[in-house]
Write an enzyme that holds these catalytic residues in place. Sequence first.
Site, PDB file in Angstrom:
ATOM      1  N   SER A  30      33.744  27.653   5.352  1.00 29.86           N
ATOM      2  CA  SER A  30      34.773  27.434   6.071  1.00 29.86           C
ATOM      3  C   SER A  30      35.138  28.333   7.129  1.00 29.86           C
ATOM      4  CB  SER A  30      36.013  27.419   5.199  1.00 29.86           C
ATOM      5  OG  SER A  30      36.006  26.272   4.177  1.00 29.86           O
ATOM      6  N   HIS A  61      35.220  21.756   9.507  1.00 27.90           N
ATOM      7  CA  HIS A  61      33.688  21.576   8.965  1.00 27.90           C
ATOM      8  C   HIS A  61      33.055  20.562   9.762  1.00 27.90           C
ATOM      9  CE1 HIS A  61      33.163  23.699   4.815  1.00 27.90           C
ATOM     10  NE2 HIS A  61      34.483  23.986   5.295  1.00 27.90           N
ATOM     11  N   HIS A  83      32.386  19.925  -0.321  1.00 29.63           N
ATOM     12  CA  HIS A  83      33.147  20.641  -1.756  1.00 29.63           C
ATOM     13  C   HIS A  83      32.925  19.578  -2.906  1.00 29.63           C
ATOM     14  CE1 HIS A  83      34.389  23.121   1.855  1.00 29.63           C
ATOM     15  NE2 HIS A  83      34.384  24.001   1.064  1.00 29.63           N
ATOM     16  N   TYR A  85      35.284  19.297  -4.916  1.00 30.92           N
ATOM     17  CA  TYR A  85      36.855  18.743  -4.973  1.00 30.92           C
ATOM     18  C   TYR A  85      36.957  17.610  -4.146  1.00 30.92           C
ATOM     19  CZ  TYR A  85      37.938  21.803  -0.879  1.00 30.92           C
ATOM     20  OH  TYR A  85      38.080  22.325   0.313  1.00 30.92           O
ATOM     21  N   GLU A  86      36.158  17.519  -2.976  1.00 31.58           N
ATOM     22  CA  GLU A  86      36.521  16.317  -2.139  1.00 31.58           C
ATOM     23  C   GLU A  86      36.105  14.923  -3.067  1.00 31.58           C
ATOM     24  OE1 GLU A  86      34.658  16.732   1.930  1.00 31.58           O
ATOM     25  OE2 GLU A  86      34.212  18.685   1.212  1.00 31.58           O
ATOM     26  N   ALA A 113      34.029  30.964   2.517  1.00 32.17           N
ATOM     27  CA  ALA A 113      35.468  31.756   2.740  1.00 32.17           C
ATOM     28  C   ALA A 113      35.939  32.053   1.234  1.00 32.17           C
ATOM     29  CB  ALA A 113      36.363  30.960   3.564  1.00 32.17           C
ATOM     30  N   MET A 205      36.064  28.205  -3.741  1.00 33.19           N
ATOM     31  CA  MET A 205      35.724  26.909  -4.200  1.00 33.19           C
ATOM     32  C   MET A 205      34.430  26.025  -3.903  1.00 33.19           C
ATOM     33  SD  MET A 205      39.518  25.472  -2.810  1.00 33.19           S
ATOM     34  CE  MET A 205      40.981  26.606  -3.140  1.00 33.19           C
ATOM     35  N   SER A 206      33.572  26.997  -3.580  1.00 35.89           N
ATOM     36  CA  SER A 206      32.128  26.343  -3.326  1.00 35.89           C
ATOM     37  C   SER A 206      30.932  27.196  -3.713  1.00 35.89           C
ATOM     38  CB  SER A 206      32.186  26.456  -1.441  1.00 35.89           C
ATOM     39  OG  SER A 206      32.043  27.519  -1.282  1.00 35.89           O
ATOM     40  N   ASN A 229      41.590  36.539   2.729  1.00 40.31           N
ATOM     41  CA  ASN A 229      42.790  36.783   2.243  1.00 40.31           C
ATOM     42  C   ASN A 229      42.812  37.662   1.155  1.00 40.31           C
ATOM     43  OD1 ASN A 229      41.966  33.835   1.468  1.00 40.31           O
ATOM     44  ND2 ASN A 229      43.383  34.566  -0.086  1.00 40.31           N
ATOM     45  N   HIS A 241      45.418  27.133   4.307  1.00 41.07           N
ATOM     46  CA  HIS A 241      44.185  26.931   4.972  1.00 41.07           C
ATOM     47  C   HIS A 241      44.188  27.442   6.190  1.00 41.07           C
ATOM     48  CE1 HIS A 241      40.147  24.971   5.141  1.00 41.07           C
ATOM     49  NE2 HIS A 241      40.543  24.222   6.126  1.00 41.07           N
TER      50      HIS A 241
HETATM   51  N1  HPA Z   1      41.131  31.068  -3.312  1.00 39.41           N
HETATM   52  C1  HPA Z   1      40.237  30.283  -3.477  1.00 39.41           C
HETATM   53  N2  HPA Z   1      39.579  30.058  -2.475  1.00 39.41           N
HETATM   54  C2  HPA Z   1      39.617  30.441  -1.517  1.00 39.41           C
HETATM   55  C3  HPA Z   1      40.702  31.602  -1.350  1.00 39.41           C
HETATM   56  C4  HPA Z   1      41.681  31.823  -2.281  1.00 39.41           C
HETATM   57  O1  HPA Z   1      42.206  32.720  -2.254  1.00 39.41           O
HETATM   58  N3  HPA Z   1      40.524  32.085   0.210  1.00 39.41           N
HETATM   59  C5  HPA Z   1      39.757  31.336   0.729  1.00 39.41           C
HETATM   60  N4  HPA Z   1      39.195  30.312  -0.161  1.00 39.41           N
END
Ligand code: HPA
Length: 266
Positions: A30, A61, A83, A85-86, A113, A205-206, A229, A241
């Site tokens: 991402s 993406h 992903h 979750y998609e 990310a 998440m990947s 973050n 996001h």
């Molecule tokens: N949590 C989960 N997935 C993420 C995060 C997060 O804080 N930042 C970027 N992808």
Amino acid sequence: MDHEQELNESVAYILDHVQARPTIAVVLGSGLGDFADNLVDREIIATADIPNYPRSTIVGHKGKLVFASVGNKPIVAFQGRTHYYESNNLKSVLFPVHVAHRLGIKQLIVTNAAGGLNRNFVGGDLMIMTDQINLTFVRIPGFEFSDASLRPIYSHAMIEKAEQAAAENTITVRKGVYVGLKGPSYETAAEIGMLTRIGGDAVGMSTVFETSLASSLGMEVLGISCITNLATGISPTKLSHEEVTEVGNRVKHTFARLISATIALL
Ligand code: HPA
């Protein structure tokens, strides 16, 4: 059509449309897709044109395979991943790795990310993945009772190359364990507390499915997380996001330098 035939059709299409025959691939996470936009000798295929190739639906993406050169080395970059979750469909997530394997890829760099769990991390940090915790409670087929500790998923040699590349280019890198969750909601403060205590340094998440498969197929695997973050409960601000994408934009040049310098050493 069975899975095998679908893959053969996809790979035949790709081989028909590009000259290059790389052995190194990069999966761009991402906000990190720009890496492939600035490379030379580019041959681009839209994944939408590849028969049977899964679609990504996420903003940021792009859905392209970019064959190009880094230094003098041919590579292929996968811009835009699917992903779990998609679609809750592992087949879509793993499809690009199967394609990479059939294209002859021997070394795979997977990027993402991620949120920082480690309190020494700050937004914008780059982290070399030393290991992963798959907390999705989903396992990929073919891993029944396999002992991943006997054969680490992440290549020690590639980790050393990435560290060397960082040092030679005065790029600060962290090292740590990536926790893969299903998402797509961000975590609660209590969940972050748990992930920290079980040994995670970053959460996302990947990645965990792709890297498990790639390593089991015999590829050497390197993982790089862009810490966009600090995770919920650690960060004082609400997570979005957009923040993830914005920090991706801010560090994309450093990220690109690290990936290029690492590839040059492979
Ligand atoms: N949590 C989960 N997935 C993420 C995060 C997060 O804080 N930042 C970027 N992808």
